[in-house]
Design an enzyme around this catalytic site. Structure first.
Site, PDB file in Angstrom:
ATOM      1  N   ASN A  76       1.218  -1.434  -0.702  1.00  0.00           N
ATOM      2  CA  ASN A  76       0.231  -0.004  -0.193  1.00  0.00           C
ATOM      3  C   ASN A  76       0.887   1.185   0.334  1.00  0.00           C
ATOM      4  O   ASN A  76       0.283   2.515   0.408  1.00  0.00           O
ATOM      5  CB  ASN A  76      -1.089  -0.037   1.581  1.00  0.00           C
ATOM      6  CG  ASN A  76      -2.133  -1.749   1.527  1.00  0.00           C
ATOM      7  OD1 ASN A  76      -1.170  -1.816   2.085  1.00  0.00           O
ATOM      8  ND2 ASN A  76      -2.789  -1.783   0.691  1.00  0.00           N
ATOM      9  N   VAL A  84       1.435   6.674   0.488  1.00  0.00           N
ATOM     10  CA  VAL A  84       0.596   6.058   0.462  1.00  0.00           C
ATOM     11  C   VAL A  84      -1.123   5.604   0.443  1.00  0.00           C
ATOM     12  O   VAL A  84      -1.937   7.087  -0.091  1.00  0.00           O
ATOM     13  CB  VAL A  84       0.755   6.724   2.514  1.00  0.00           C
ATOM     14  CG1 VAL A  84      -0.256   5.794   3.025  1.00  0.00           C
ATOM     15  CG2 VAL A  84       2.602   7.070   2.784  1.00  0.00           C
ATOM     16  N   CYS A  85      -1.234   4.865   0.248  1.00  0.00           N
ATOM     17  CA  CYS A  85      -2.317   4.554   0.490  1.00  0.00           C
ATOM     18  C   CYS A  85      -3.500   4.463   1.582  1.00  0.00           C
ATOM     19  O   CYS A  85      -3.190   2.537   1.502  1.00  0.00           O
ATOM     20  CB  CYS A  85      -3.070   3.078  -1.174  1.00  0.00           C
ATOM     21  SG  CYS A  85      -4.218   2.620  -1.564  1.00  0.00           S
ATOM     22  N   LEU A  86      -4.019   4.228   1.991  1.00  0.00           N
ATOM     23  CA  LEU A  86      -4.219   4.032   3.262  1.00  0.00           C
ATOM     24  C   LEU A  86      -5.652   4.782   3.505  1.00  0.00           C
ATOM     25  O   LEU A  86      -5.811   6.444   3.765  1.00  0.00           O
ATOM     26  CB  LEU A  86      -3.594   5.057   4.672  1.00  0.00           C
ATOM     27  CG  LEU A  86      -3.878   4.475   5.967  1.00  0.00           C
ATOM     28  CD1 LEU A  86      -4.599   3.124   5.845  1.00  0.00           C
ATOM     29  CD2 LEU A  86      -2.571   5.007   6.856  1.00  0.00           C
ATOM     30  N   LEU A 120      -0.669  -0.373  -4.015  1.00  0.00           N
ATOM     31  CA  LEU A 120       0.006   0.919  -5.427  1.00  0.00           C
ATOM     32  C   LEU A 120       1.319  -0.017  -5.429  1.00  0.00           C
ATOM     33  O   LEU A 120       1.483   0.390  -6.382  1.00  0.00           O
ATOM     34  CB  LEU A 120      -0.085   1.792  -3.898  1.00  0.00           C
ATOM     35  CG  LEU A 120      -0.447   3.125  -3.818  1.00  0.00           C
ATOM     36  CD1 LEU A 120       0.051   3.977  -3.220  1.00  0.00           C
ATOM     37  CD2 LEU A 120      -1.104   3.446  -5.210  1.00  0.00           C
TER      38      LEU A 120
END
Length: 183
Positions: A76, A84-86, A120
């Site tokens: 991620n 950052v994929c959060l 990601l």
């Protein structure tokens, strides 16, 4: 002084007074770097990352921009850009959250519990799902190469100008650290 400006100052002051090493960019409280340690009992343990933070003028009503400056192997987190994929940062951000939440809860949880179904980094996601032991080994290799104390010391001697691929070593700059993190 407006409410968002007060909140920015309050949140940044909390970080500065915490155990995190924080370096302000050009003295601005809206852009800074934080040294972040990988959580214990994970493959990221003993890693130290330089995390870039930008707070928008509308903070805390709009989420901060967070990016890892040195490389990290995680489903991620984009390996090259550090994005950052959060969800809690990108979609479900709330003014109830603050910067301390990001570094004490959200990022450690992201590293502990990667979500390979929303990647990601497709390579990291595939490896985690197909070969968890190989994934763990590659994470540890990246920690050693890009986020170890030794790597940080080696890089600070070199002091690279390449910001897109910067590492912990590029932390050494003209900006003075505003707080100290116990390492």
């Amino acid at each position: 002084m407006s409410s968002p400006k007060r909140r920015i100052e309050s949140d940044v002051m909390k970080l500065l007074m915490s155990d995190y090493e924080v370096t302000l960019v050009n003295g601005s409280m809206q852009e800074f770097y934080v040294r972040f340690k990988g959580p214990d009992e994970t493959p990221f343990q003993n890693g130290i990352w330089k995390v870039h933070v930008e707070l928008p003028d509308q903070y805390p009503y709009k989420s901060p921009s967070i990016g890892f400056m040195n490389r990290i192997f995680h489903p991620n987190i984009d390996e090259l850009s550090g994005s950052v994929c959060l969800d809690v940062i990108n979609q479900t951000w709330s003014p109830m959250f603050d910067m301390i939440n990001i570094f004490e809860v959200f990022l450690p949880q992201l590293l502990r519990y990667p979500n390979p179904t929303d990647p990601l980094n497709g390579e990291a996601a595939a490896l985690l799902m197909r070969e968890p032991k190989a994934y763990e080994s590659k994470v540890k290799d990246y920690v050693q190469k890009y986020a170890s104390r030794d790597a940080a010391e080696d890089e600070s001697a070199d002091s690279s100008d390449d910001e897109a691929m910067s590492s912990v070593g590029s932390y050494a700059s003209d900006d003075e650290p505003a707080g100290q993190m116990e390492v």
